[in-house]
Design a protein around this motif. Structure first.
Motif, mmCIF file in Angstrom:
data_model
loop_
_atom_site.group_PDB
_atom_site.id
_atom_site.type_symbol
_atom_site.label_atom_id
_atom_site.label_comp_id
_atom_site.label_asym_id
_atom_site.label_seq_id
_atom_site.Cartn_x
_atom_site.Cartn_y
_atom_site.Cartn_z
ATOM 1 N N ILE A 554 0.140 10.147 23.647
ATOM 2 C CA ILE A 554 -0.267 10.055 22.241
ATOM 3 C C ILE A 554 0.099 8.661 21.753
ATOM 4 C CG2 ILE A 554 0.161 10.902 19.893
ATOM 5 C CD1 ILE A 554 0.731 13.649 21.098
ATOM 6 N N THR A 555 -0.889 7.917 21.285
ATOM 7 C CA THR A 555 -0.660 6.559 20.793
ATOM 8 C C THR A 555 -1.265 6.403 19.406
ATOM 9 O OG1 THR A 555 -2.703 5.697 21.782
ATOM 10 C CG2 THR A 555 -0.721 5.642 23.155
ATOM 11 N N ALA A 556 -0.899 5.329 18.731
ATOM 12 C CA ALA A 556 -1.441 5.047 17.398
ATOM 13 C C ALA A 556 -2.749 4.263 17.527
ATOM 14 C CB ALA A 556 -0.426 4.249 16.587
ATOM 15 N N THR A 557 -3.669 4.531 16.614
ATOM 16 C CA THR A 557 -4.918 3.771 16.575
ATOM 17 C C THR A 557 -4.677 2.429 15.886
ATOM 18 O OG1 THR A 557 -5.530 4.693 14.428
ATOM 19 C CG2 THR A 557 -6.247 5.918 16.393
ATOM 20 N N GLU A 558 -5.694 1.590 15.887
ATOM 21 C CA GLU A 558 -5.587 0.295 15.216
ATOM 22 C C GLU A 558 -5.282 0.473 13.733
ATOM 23 O OE1 GLU A 558 -8.322 -3.720 14.400
ATOM 24 O OE2 GLU A 558 -9.102 -2.059 15.595
ATOM 25 N N VAL A 559 -5.941 1.481 13.113
ATOM 26 C CA VAL A 559 -5.703 1.740 11.688
ATOM 27 C C VAL A 559 -4.276 2.248 11.464
ATOM 28 C CG1 VAL A 559 -6.412 3.120 9.701
ATOM 29 C CG2 VAL A 559 -8.139 2.206 11.247
ATOM 30 N N GLY A 560 -3.805 3.132 12.360
ATOM 31 C CA GLY A 560 -2.445 3.645 12.238
ATOM 32 C C GLY A 560 -1.411 2.544 12.357
ATOM 33 N N ILE A 561 -1.617 1.641 13.293
ATOM 34 C CA ILE A 561 -0.694 0.508 13.483
ATOM 35 C C ILE A 561 -0.722 -0.398 12.261
ATOM 36 C CG2 ILE A 561 -0.254 -1.567 14.854
ATOM 37 C CD1 ILE A 561 -1.433 -0.002 17.265
ATOM 38 N N ALA A 562 -1.931 -0.673 11.760
ATOM 39 C CA ALA A 562 -2.072 -1.550 10.591
ATOM 40 C C ALA A 562 -1.371 -0.955 9.373
ATOM 41 C CB ALA A 562 -3.552 -1.783 10.294
ATOM 42 N N LEU A 563 -1.489 0.365 9.211
ATOM 43 C CA LEU A 563 -0.851 1.022 8.066
ATOM 44 C C LEU A 563 0.673 0.880 8.141
ATOM 45 C CD1 LEU A 563 -0.796 2.855 5.575
ATOM 46 C CD2 LEU A 563 -0.968 4.827 7.102
ATOM 47 N N ILE A 564 1.263 1.170 9.291
ATOM 48 C CA ILE A 564 2.725 1.078 9.441
ATOM 49 C C ILE A 564 3.195 -0.363 9.262
ATOM 50 C CG2 ILE A 564 4.640 1.350 11.065
ATOM 51 C CD1 ILE A 564 3.597 3.971 9.815
ATOM 52 N N ASN A 565 2.455 -1.309 9.793
ATOM 53 C CA ASN A 565 2.841 -2.715 9.660
ATOM 54 C C ASN A 565 2.755 -3.192 8.210
ATOM 55 O OD1 ASN A 565 3.351 -2.963 12.382
ATOM 56 N ND2 ASN A 565 1.331 -3.793 12.876
ATOM 57 N N ALA A 566 1.873 -2.564 7.427
ATOM 58 C CA ALA A 566 1.691 -2.982 6.031
ATOM 59 C C ALA A 566 2.710 -2.345 5.093
ATOM 60 C CB ALA A 566 0.277 -2.635 5.566
ATOM 61 N N LEU A 567 3.221 -1.173 5.472
ATOM 62 C CA LEU A 567 4.135 -0.447 4.584
ATOM 63 C C LEU A 567 5.554 -1.010 4.684
ATOM 64 C CD1 LEU A 567 3.011 3.237 5.259
ATOM 65 C CD2 LEU A 567 2.509 1.863 3.244
ATOM 66 N N PRO A 568 6.346 -0.852 3.619
ATOM 67 C CA PRO A 568 7.757 -1.253 3.697
ATOM 68 C C PRO A 568 8.481 -0.371 4.703
ATOM 69 C CG PRO A 568 7.340 -0.032 1.679
ATOM 70 C CD PRO A 568 6.000 -0.301 2.290
ATOM 71 N N GLU A 569 9.491 -0.915 5.344
ATOM 72 C CA GLU A 569 10.188 -0.205 6.414
ATOM 73 C C GLU A 569 10.726 1.140 5.958
ATOM 74 O OE1 GLU A 569 13.064 -1.730 9.910
ATOM 75 O OE2 GLU A 569 13.971 -1.824 7.918
ATOM 76 N N MET A 570 11.185 1.211 4.714
ATOM 77 C CA MET A 570 11.773 2.440 4.192
ATOM 78 C C MET A 570 10.813 3.631 4.294
ATOM 79 S SD MET A 570 13.266 3.033 0.359
ATOM 80 C CE MET A 570 14.302 4.426 -0.078
ATOM 81 N N ALA A 571 9.510 3.351 4.105
ATOM 82 C CA ALA A 571 8.519 4.428 4.126
ATOM 83 C C ALA A 571 8.166 4.866 5.536
ATOM 84 C CB ALA A 571 7.247 3.976 3.405
ATOM 85 N N THR A 572 8.480 4.041 6.536
ATOM 86 C CA THR A 572 8.063 4.332 7.902
ATOM 87 C C THR A 572 9.199 4.816 8.800
ATOM 88 O OG1 THR A 572 8.458 2.090 8.754
ATOM 89 C CG2 THR A 572 6.351 2.496 7.653
ATOM 90 N N LEU A 573 10.426 4.752 8.314
ATOM 91 C CA LEU A 573 11.566 5.220 9.099
ATOM 92 C C LEU A 573 11.865 6.685 8.779
ATOM 93 C CD1 LEU A 573 14.031 2.201 8.844
ATOM 94 C CD2 LEU A 573 12.742 2.916 10.862
ATOM 95 N N PRO A 574 12.398 7.434 9.740
ATOM 96 C CA PRO A 574 12.691 8.853 9.495
ATOM 97 C C PRO A 574 13.996 9.095 8.742
ATOM 98 C CG PRO A 574 13.259 8.294 11.741
ATOM 99 C CD PRO A 574 12.641 7.047 11.135
ATOM 100 N N ASP A 575 14.796 8.037 8.516
ATOM 101 C CA ASP A 575 16.132 8.221 7.944
ATOM 102 C C ASP A 575 16.122 9.025 6.650
ATOM 103 O OD1 ASP A 575 15.971 5.970 9.716
ATOM 104 O OD2 ASP A 575 17.996 5.419 9.107
ATOM 105 N N MET A 576 15.367 8.541 5.674
ATOM 106 C CA MET A 576 15.366 9.158 4.354
ATOM 107 C C MET A 576 14.795 10.576 4.405
ATOM 108 S SD MET A 576 13.379 7.736 0.988
ATOM 109 C CE MET A 576 11.826 7.630 1.901
ATOM 110 N N THR A 577 13.650 10.729 5.073
ATOM 111 C CA THR A 577 13.010 12.040 5.129
ATOM 112 C C THR A 577 13.854 13.046 5.902
ATOM 113 O OG1 THR A 577 10.853 10.968 5.050
ATOM 114 C CG2 THR A 577 10.892 13.233 5.793
#
Length: 647
Positions: A554-577
């Motif tokens: 299971i890998t990320a698509t180009e759009v998925g990668i672009a979204l994570i790269n564009a978002l602030p780190e806080m929103a993409t890390l599992p720590d808070m959630t």
């Protein structure tokens, strides 16, 4: 009149079958012979109100209107099930007593509670509501459950936990999806940037894993093996592995692997034809208890490994085995334990399985129901228990391949509870050779026990055959090292996620948490999402075109990668959630409050909305696409209409 409110029609019919006849079957309910009524929801019949339901101006997406935080939360009827809600309103008004028969989990508790609350019944009437917990749709099990009604008020913490989760998903999904989408539009990205409290950190895990693989550089490392005999000129009896000392650490990586070939070569030369002294000897008999019965996540992980089935397929198959065939208990369970009361049914279940023509018949015949494993533990039970087979015979039931495979997995995991422990002798020795420390160990099986139900693969059998045995030794005994051997190995890159490893990552998320303080708080059982929602979240990421499959990977698509790269780190890390999930669990266990969860969450969402307004999304493509339903090709989608609530 007593009114039973089930979560689904199938559960409602199962309840009615155990109640007085004759029955009058209506489309929306069943009238019983004694005047009582059984009705049902059809899954969720109420939903969180949309922003524009609170204020019509919020229909248009504007950064200045964010964050949207309702002062008084509202629910609204789902249009396709509005007629059922109307019938329930009438029946609730007529009822003298209400029995809550939602599914036995957090979501099932809230689903019926929120319907009852929606009708604004009196406090007196609400205080008398009883809770009916059914995890087996067969008649004897339903009859037993009907004799064990509990006050619905006992399950209020479970309902509050689910309510907090629902509102958290709304706050997080609505506000951050709007904020990031609006920022993306400024750079020409013309699609919705869907962001969720759980889905986005999960996507972040996959993206970061692929980034680690892409930048990985393999490096050589070296091991030294000593070939030992009892005396000089005798055949080699066993081998031992060199353990680098503290003085060698400057030449090792963070995992203690030697990176300098010359250092290992020097050890090889030093130990050739040298005496070896047994400096330490440990030999212990060890027991390994049978694995616990399955909860949903562990079943999904095992099915992915054994049959390459994805999480959603496993859940769908389980629902069929539960609702249609009535062969297993409630499947959306996060519990791996069983109530001691269930032991009364154990002999009947095992005898039924022993008489079947399925491959489980011989293991069932060998089961000893007088054995009680650690799985029976009332203190570990909340609203539901582990997934196990029911007393219903599988004979004359036509199961497809998927259903048969999953059923037999559940059966085996139940039967092993009635087998003795796996016992083996573990021996470990330490040797000193030319000043260096070497270790060798061996395992001798003494009792196969429950492992007889898990036949070894050819690969495992071959590995067992190659495993060395140790001769009888004593501490201080002098052996002979005939020679040293240099082994050159290479580090391997991380593996892409699969269905099994992605689910395992969600259930044991603390391994992926970067903040040491949060990592300390979390247990391995605190994860992203719940057992009931994980399959849907993974499936959602595929539907939104953020994830893709390459064989099992299971890998990320180009759009998925672009979204994570564009978002602030806080929103993409599992720590808070992950920490929020732990708090939701604490609420359900009466160890935390609704406000202790919602207040900091609201503050965080507010801060993240502001952060989004400062974020650059220049790395996103100018045009985004969304896959057509069930297709692999794509079509354009604009960002004009609000995003649905995300997980």
């Amino acid at each position: 009149m007593k009114l039973y409110i089930a979560e689904k029609p199938s559960l409602g019919r199962a309840i009615a079958a155990a109640l007085p006849k004759p029955h009058r079957n209506c489309k929306t309910h069943i009238e019983l012979g004694n005047g009582d009524v059984v009705s049902w929801c059809i899954g969720h019949i109420l939903a969180q109100a949309d922003p524009e339901d609170y204020d019509a101006t919020l229909k248009k997406w504007r950064m200045e209107s964010l964050p949207i935080v309702p002062e008084q939360w509202q629910l609204k009827p789902i249009s396709r099930t509005r007629s059922q809600l109307t019938v329930l309103r009438k029946l609730v008004k007529q009822a003298d007593e209400i029995i809550h028969a939602g599914d036995p989990d957090r979501e099932g508790q809230l689903l019926v509670d929120e319907v009852i609350d929606y009708f604004n019944i009196s406090k007196k009437k609400k205080s008398t509501i009883k809770r009916l917990l059914i995890s087996d749709l067969n008649l004897p099990a339903v009859q037993r459950a009907l004799k064990s009604l509990k006050p619905n008020s006992d399950f209020m913490p479970l309902s509050i936990s689910a309510l907090a989760r629902s509102r958290a998903d709304w706050l997080y999904g609505i506000n951050l999806t709007r904020a990031y989408t609006l920022q993306g539009q400024k750079t020409g990205y013309n699609s919705v940037l869907s962001v969720g409290r759980v889905q986005t950190p999960l996507l972040g895990l996959v993206v970061r894993r692929e980034q680690e693989i892409a930048k990985f550089n393999s490096k050589a490392f070296y091991q030294v093996q000593a070939h030992l005999s009892l005396q000089v000129n005798e055949a080699v009896s066993f081998t031992a592995k060199w353990q680098p000392s503290d003085n060698c650490q400057p030449y090792c990586d963070e995992e203690g692997r030697v990176l300098v070939r010359a250092l290992a070569e020097n050890v090889v030369k030093r130990i050739d034809n040298q005496p070896a002294t047994v400096s330490k000897l440990e030999s212990n008999e060890k027991q390994q208890a049978a694995p616990l019965p399955f909860n949903l996540s562990q079943l999904q992980i095992s099915a992915a490994k054994q049959f390459s089935m994805n999480a959603k397929l496993v859940l769908d198959v389980c629902q069929t085995l539960y609702e249609r065939h009535k062969l297993i208990t409630y499947p959306r369970s996060d519990c791996r334990y069983l109530p001691k009361e269930q032991l009364k049914q154990a002999r009947g279940i095992v005898n039924t399985l022993a008489k079947s023509s399925l491959p489980c018949n011989k293991p069932a015949q060998g089961a000893n129901t007088s054995l009680v494993s650690k799985a029976w533990n009332d203190k570990k039970i909340t609203a539901h228990h582990a997934i196990i087979p029911t007393e219903k015979s599988p004979e004359n039931i036509s199961l497809n391949t998927f259903e048969k495979n999953i059923y037999l997995m559940i059966v085996r995991q139940y039967l092993v509870q009635f087998y003795p422990a796996y016992i083996y002798q573990q021996t470990k020795i330490s040797l000193l050779i030319a000043g260096g420390n070497f270790v060798s160990q061996a395992k001798i099986e003494k009792q196969q026990g429950w492992q007889v139900l898990f036949p070894k693969s050819k690969k495992t059998q071959a590995a067992d055959e190659q495993e060395q045995t140790l001769p009888p030794l004593t501490k201080g005994q002098i052996l002979h090292c005939q020679q040293g051997e240099l082994l050159e190995k290479h580090t391997s890159p991380p593996q892409s996620f699969t269905d099994a490893t992605l689910l395992a990552a969600m259930t044991g998320i603390s391994r992926y948490v970067s903040d040491p303080a949060i990592k300390k708080v979390l247990k391995d059982t605190d994860g992203l999402g719940t057992d009931a929602t994980r399959a849907g979240i993974i499936d959602l990421l595929f539907k939104r075109g953020f994830l893709q499959r390459h064989g099992k990977a299971i890998t990320a698509t180009e759009v998925g990668i672009a979204l994570i790269n564009a978002l602030p780190e806080m929103a993409t890390l599992p720590d808070m959630t992950a920490q929020w999930e732990a708090t939701l669990t604490a609420i359900s266990e009466k160890n935390a409050s609704y406000l202790s969860f919602m207040q900091p969450l609201t503050k965080t969402v507010t801060e993240m909305v502001y952060s989004a307004s400062q974020q650059s999304f220049a790395g996103l493509p100018k045009v985004a696409f969304k896959p057509k339903r069930g297709k692999g090709n794509f079509k354009k989608k604009t960002a004009k209409k609000p995003a649905k609530k995300s997980g």
